[in-house]
Design an enzyme around this catalytic site. Sequence first.
Site, short mmCIF file in Angstrom:
data_model
loop_
_atom_site.label_atom_id
_atom_site.label_comp_id
_atom_site.label_asym_id
_atom_site.label_seq_id
_atom_site.Cartn_x
_atom_site.Cartn_y
_atom_site.Cartn_z
N HIS A 195 47.24 40.59 -23.80
CA HIS A 195 45.81 40.47 -23.84
C HIS A 195 45.44 40.93 -25.24
O HIS A 195 46.16 41.89 -25.70
CB HIS A 195 45.17 41.37 -22.86
CG HIS A 195 43.65 40.99 -22.80
ND1 HIS A 195 42.72 41.55 -23.53
CD2 HIS A 195 42.60 40.38 -21.92
CE1 HIS A 195 41.41 41.46 -23.30
NE2 HIS A 195 41.39 40.55 -22.39
N ASP A 201 49.92 48.02 -19.18
CA ASP A 201 48.69 47.55 -18.97
C ASP A 201 48.87 46.83 -17.55
O ASP A 201 49.28 45.82 -17.38
CB ASP A 201 48.29 46.63 -20.07
CG ASP A 201 46.95 45.96 -19.84
OD1 ASP A 201 46.14 46.13 -18.82
OD2 ASP A 201 46.60 45.05 -20.53
N CYS A 209 41.52 35.53 -24.15
CA CYS A 209 41.80 36.63 -24.90
C CYS A 209 43.36 36.99 -25.07
O CYS A 209 43.93 38.07 -25.08
CB CYS A 209 41.36 37.74 -24.29
SG CYS A 209 39.49 38.10 -24.39
N LYS A 235 37.80 44.54 -12.18
CA LYS A 235 38.56 43.62 -11.66
C LYS A 235 39.09 43.97 -10.23
O LYS A 235 39.87 43.18 -9.60
CB LYS A 235 40.06 43.28 -12.57
CG LYS A 235 39.39 42.98 -13.92
CD LYS A 235 40.86 42.44 -14.74
CE LYS A 235 40.38 42.48 -16.44
NZ LYS A 235 39.53 41.30 -16.46
N GLN A 259 45.76 43.51 -14.28
CA GLN A 259 45.98 42.32 -13.27
C GLN A 259 46.99 42.86 -12.20
O GLN A 259 47.16 41.90 -11.47
CB GLN A 259 46.35 41.17 -14.11
CG GLN A 259 45.26 40.71 -15.46
CD GLN A 259 44.20 40.19 -14.85
OE1 GLN A 259 44.11 39.68 -13.62
NE2 GLN A 259 43.13 39.94 -15.78
#
Length: 418
Positions: A133, A210, A376, A236, A213
Site C-alpha cells: 500500500h 503491515d 493505493c 477495517k 488486511q
Amino acid sequence: MTQMPGLLDTEAIRKDFPILDRVLHDGRKLVYLDNAATSQKPRQVLDAVAEYYERYNANVHRGVHVLAEEATALYEGARDKVASFVNAPSRDEVIFTKNASESLNLVANMLGWADEPYRVDRETEIVITEMEHHSNIVPWQLLAQRTGAKLKWFGLTDDGRLDLSNIEEVITEKTKIVSFVLVSNILGTVNPVEQIVRRAQEVGALVLVDASQAAPHMPLDVQALGADFVAFTGHKMCGPTGIGVLWGRQELLEDLPPFLGGGEMIETVSMHSSTYAPAPHKFEAGTPPIAQAVGLGAAVDYLDAIGMDRIAQHEHAITEYAVQRLQEVPGLRIIGPVTAEDRGAAISFVLGDIHPHDVGQVLDEQGIAVRVGHHCARPVCLRYGIPATTRASFYLYSTPGEVDALVDGLEHVRNFFG
C-alpha cells in the site's frame, strides 16, 4: 451454496449491522463488497461510542473528577483488549494512532531520528515490496530521501506472489528495516512471514509487518509473527475510523525516540529540555482518539465473541467460492492468486477492455458496492500492465448469495457494454 462448510450464521450476524438492511435506488438492497476499504460497524460498536459520548465524555489521564477517571478507564481498557487480541506480551507495547498509515510513519520517523544501532542513514538500506500500500511505500521513500539510505524491494511473480528468489541479495547486512504487508490489499496474497523474518534476523534487521488486511480476518499473534513492529487499523475490523494501532517490542519502544511532542507524552518540561513518559504514552502526544479507542475495544469484543478462527474459516469458504464463480465470467482476469490458497478475501480483477470505473458504476446501479482504481497500490497495476482494477472484498457478514449477485452484476456489465 448456503450449506457450504465453514460458513458462519450470517443471517444472525447481519442483524447486528444496520447498514446492511439499507435499500438503495430502485429498491435494490445493498450488497456491500468494499470491506478491504472499510468494514461496516455492528450495533455493539455504534452503541459503545454513543454511550461514551452520552455518559463518560472527558479528557483522559489528566483529570481527577469522576468523568475523567471513567474515560481513562475505558480508554486504557481498550488498550488491554487490543493487547489480548494480538497476544502482546505487555499492554504497554500497544500504541494508539489515528490509523495504520500513522503507525507506519511513526516507525519510519523513529528510525530516522534514532541513535545507533537503530539509525537509518546513508550507509544503510530499507527493504519493502512491490505489493505495498502507498502508506508502506511513501514513508520509506521520504526517509530514504532525508537520510540517503538506499530503498530496495522484492518484486512480484506473474501469479501475484512475492518473488523471494533473491532474498539474500535484497536483505543484506546493510539492511536496517524490512517493512512488508502480511495480506495484500489489492492482490489478496498472504505473504510468507516466517521466511522473511528469518532472513531479516540473520542480518540483524528490524521487521515491520503491515497487518491492516490481516487483523480483521484471521488470528493475529504478534509473538508468533516474530516481527518487531506490527501495524493495523480499526476501521477495517468493525471499529470506528480515526483509530489505529502500532504494536512494538517493549525494549525497542524504550530505546527509540518519540515522533510527536506535546501533552501526555512528557514526564517533565522546562524551557531548556524535556524528558518523556514511558511507552506507550511517549508516542501518544496530545488528546488521543478516546471515543474511537472505546469503539475499537467494543469491536475486539465483538470479533472475539465470534472467534477469529471461525471468521477466517468463513472467509476462506466465501473466497474459494468467489474465485471459482468469478472465473466463470467470460473475459474476466483475476489480478493475483487464482486459488484460495494463501490468499485473503480481497479479489481484484479486470473485465475484458471495460474500464474498471465503468464496471464499478454499472454495479453500483445494481446496488453492488465494490472498489475501483489502483487501491493505493499503483506499483502493482504498473507491474501487471493495467490502469486499474475492480476489487470485491468480503468479510464475516458476506454471503454466497452476494457472490452470486456480483457475478450476475458482471454479466449485466458485459451486456451493457456489448
